[in-house]
Scaffold this motif. Structure first.
Motif, short mmCIF file in Angstrom:
data_model
loop_
_atom_site.label_atom_id
_atom_site.label_comp_id
_atom_site.label_asym_id
_atom_site.label_seq_id
_atom_site.Cartn_x
_atom_site.Cartn_y
_atom_site.Cartn_z
N SER A 12 0.85 -1.19 0.00
CA SER A 12 0.00 0.00 0.00
C SER A 12 0.88 1.23 0.00
O SER A 12 1.93 1.26 0.65
CB SER A 12 -0.90 0.02 1.24
N ARG A 14 -0.60 4.22 0.77
CA ARG A 14 -1.42 5.18 1.52
C ARG A 14 -0.71 5.70 2.77
O ARG A 14 -0.11 4.93 3.51
CB ARG A 14 -2.72 4.48 1.93
N SER A 17 -0.91 3.81 6.17
CA SER A 17 -1.33 2.46 5.79
C SER A 17 -1.17 1.44 6.92
O SER A 17 -0.10 1.34 7.54
CB SER A 17 -0.49 2.01 4.58
N LEU A 18 -2.23 0.68 7.15
CA LEU A 18 -2.19 -0.37 8.17
C LEU A 18 -1.18 -1.45 7.78
O LEU A 18 -0.56 -2.08 8.64
CB LEU A 18 -3.58 -1.00 8.34
N ASN A 19 -1.04 -1.66 6.47
CA ASN A 19 -0.11 -2.69 6.00
C ASN A 19 1.34 -2.20 6.06
O ASN A 19 2.25 -2.99 6.35
CB ASN A 19 -0.51 -3.14 4.59
N PRO A 82 -2.74 -5.31 1.51
CA PRO A 82 -4.14 -5.04 1.86
C PRO A 82 -5.06 -6.04 1.16
O PRO A 82 -4.62 -6.81 0.29
CB PRO A 82 -4.39 -3.64 1.30
N GLU A 83 -6.33 -6.03 1.55
CA GLU A 83 -7.36 -6.80 0.85
C GLU A 83 -8.34 -5.82 0.21
O GLU A 83 -8.89 -4.97 0.90
CB GLU A 83 -8.10 -7.71 1.83
N TYR A 84 -8.51 -5.95 -1.10
CA TYR A 84 -9.50 -5.15 -1.82
C TYR A 84 -10.52 -6.11 -2.44
O TYR A 84 -10.14 -6.97 -3.26
CB TYR A 84 -8.85 -4.35 -2.95
N ASN A 85 -11.76 -5.94 -2.09
CA ASN A 85 -12.82 -6.78 -2.66
C ASN A 85 -12.42 -8.25 -2.69
O ASN A 85 -12.49 -8.92 -3.72
CB ASN A 85 -13.22 -6.26 -4.06
N SER A 86 -11.99 -8.71 -1.55
CA SER A 86 -11.64 -10.12 -1.31
C SER A 86 -10.42 -10.61 -2.07
O SER A 86 -10.23 -11.82 -2.19
CB SER A 86 -12.83 -11.05 -1.63
N SER A 124 -6.04 -5.69 8.09
CA SER A 124 -7.34 -5.11 7.71
C SER A 124 -8.11 -4.77 8.98
O SER A 124 -7.88 -5.37 10.04
CB SER A 124 -8.12 -6.14 6.87
N SER A 126 -11.07 -5.47 9.31
CA SER A 126 -12.13 -6.47 9.44
C SER A 126 -11.71 -7.63 10.35
O SER A 126 -10.54 -7.79 10.67
CB SER A 126 -12.50 -7.02 8.05
N ARG A 132 -8.60 -13.46 2.69
CA ARG A 132 -8.89 -13.80 1.28
C ARG A 132 -7.83 -13.22 0.35
O ARG A 132 -7.47 -13.82 -0.66
CB ARG A 132 -10.30 -13.33 0.91
#
Ligand code: FMN
Length: 193
Positions: A12, A14, A17-19, A82-86, A124, A126, A132
């Motif tokens: 990432s 960003r 960024s968390l990652n 990161p995870e984007y849309n699984s 993430s 989540s 995923r």
């Protein structure tokens, strides 16, 4: 024996960024375990979206060649995605796609994936922690014939996972990261000459 060199790649760009924060925590842990660690930013290796016409016309971009060489200078690579849309974000997939097209001198294309160990982690907000995305990334790296170590880290609720120093603060997360680091060092040792 030369020092074990580990490259950590956050997936990432960003700010905050968390990652990238997980990549920092992992780099610290590898260093604590005695490895020589480099952590890069993919912002320093900007690449266009892969296009076969572009490759035919201009070849593989210099940044992909440089990144391939950077990977090749290490015994093991940790990708923190990161995870984007699984699945994996385009930044990560596109970077792997370009690097997989590099033909450097006498080297066989894709050798850089086959000759060292890879580890994968995700962060993430989540509950699933990017699981995923990790499954997708494992599949992509397997397609490149990389050795991907069995241990992985899917960091759930990552917004609450770090202390002020960007180190993990929950014992279960710390243990999962340590298990990954230990296994990565064990497996990457075989690459040390
Ligand atoms: C296009 C898009 C899709 C996303 N899809 C998921 C998802 O499938 N699962 C998930 O856990 N988070 C998802 N997220 C949230 C990201 O995990 C979150 O933005 C995370 O902070 C991104 O990583 P970074 O902080 O390292 O940039 C998505 C975010 C974006 C922008």
């Amino acid at each position: 024996m030369s020092a074990l060199k580990i490259l950590v790649i956050p997936g990432s760009l960003r700010t905050g960024s968390l990652n990238a924060r997980l990549a920092a925590a992992a780099a610290h842990q590898f260093a604590q375990a005695g490895a020589e660690v480099s952590r890069l930013s993919l912002a320093d290796f900007p690449l266009p979206i892969y296009d076969g016409d572009l490759q035919s016309k201009s070849g593989v971009p210099k940044h992909a060649v440089n990144l391939k060489r950077m990977i090749g200078a290490h015994h093991g690579v940790l990708i923190v995605t990161p995870e984007y849309n699984s699945s994996v974000p385009p930044l990560v997939k596109n970077t792997i796609d370009w690097v997989s097209r590099v033909q450097d001198g006498q080297e066989v294309r894709g050798e850089v994936f086959r000759e060292r160990a890879f580890a994968i982690a995700a962060a993430s907000e989540s509950r699933l922690g990017g699981t995923r995305s990790l499954a997708a990334l494992r599949l992509i790296l397997a397609a490149c014939q990389a050795t991907v170590i069995p241990h992985q880290l899917a960091l759930s609720f990552a917004g609450e996972a770090y202390d002020d120093m960007d180190r993990l603060k929950h014992p279960a997360d710390i243990e999962a990261l340590n298990a990954l680091v230990r296994q990565m060092i064990d497996i990457s040792q075989h690459e040390v000459r």
